[in-house]
Design an enzyme around this catalytic site. Sequence first.
Site, PDB file in Angstrom:
ATOM      1  CE  LYS A  63      -4.357   0.875   2.427  1.00 24.12           C
ATOM      2  NZ  LYS A  63      -5.039   0.706   3.736  1.00 24.12           N
TER       3      LYS A  63
HETATM    4  O1  G3P Z   1      -7.865   1.635   5.573  1.00 21.63           O
HETATM    5  C1  G3P Z   1      -8.282   2.834   5.063  1.00 21.63           C
HETATM    6  C2  G3P Z   1      -9.673   3.262   5.491  1.00 21.63           C
HETATM    7  O2  G3P Z   1     -10.586   2.221   5.324  1.00 21.63           O
HETATM    8  C3  G3P Z   1      -9.741   3.986   6.800  1.00 21.63           C
HETATM    9  O3  G3P Z   1     -11.064   4.173   7.251  1.00 21.63           O
HETATM   10  O4  G3P Z   1     -12.715   4.903   8.918  1.00 21.63           O
HETATM   11  O5  G3P Z   1     -10.272   5.381   9.300  1.00 21.63           O
HETATM   12  O6  G3P Z   1     -11.564   6.614   7.567  1.00 21.63           O
HETATM   13  P1  G3P Z   1     -11.407   5.331   8.333  1.00 21.63           P
END
Ligand code: G3P
Length: 217
Positions: free
Chosen positions: A83
């Site tokens: 990533k």
């Molecule tokens: O892994 C990336 C993403 O899914 C993060 O989600 O909820 O931290 O914005 P969030």
Amino acid sequence: MKFFVDTADTADIRDLAATGLLDGVTTNPTLIHKSGRQFLEVVEEICGIVDGPVSAEVVALDHETMMKEAAILRKIADNVCIKVPLTIDGLKTCKALTGEGVMVNVTLCFSANQALLAAKAGATFISPFVGRHDDNSFDGIKLIEDIRLIYDNYQFDTEILAASLRHPIHVLECAKIGADVITAPPAVIRMLSKHVLTDKGLEAFAADWAKTGQTIL
Ligand code: G3P
């Protein structure tokens, strides 16, 4: 549509993998911190639970160091997906790694133009952050729609991995648009199975079954 789970909690990953629903896993530095475990060790364990792509994120900001970190991460298992952030250095790293046959997930995407760049750099996955887009008064679902349109216009192979999904409606909207993959926290994936009428129906069946006085076993 593929289902990835967005977590580094291996107990959750094992439980969801047993349902046959899981096509992969995404992690990020925040989720690794939350797990309280060593990054390389937890990624190795996850790679042994699921056959599909397991995203492991580089933390360097420059291309050269990203490549060095990627070299360590890709040795963990064949299903590691590197990533990288959506920056010029991240795109250079994406181009170099995909050229060597390594899966790459370009993350922290907040615009359709950024997604266009990732596709041109040969990304395996692009991760637009729907929830964080919404949090900032932009329309996260519209972002997925725009990327779908652009990728279809030019037949890009890059898969749209809708990330930062916070609730079942996000998943539903992504499915309607044709996102290739969704990644969501374990709780959101479990919520997809829930319906008040399913629970009510189960209660009624249990009550009526008890009245028959029968057992199956
Ligand atoms: O892994 C990336 C993403 O899914 C993060 O989600 O909820 O931290 O914005 P969030």
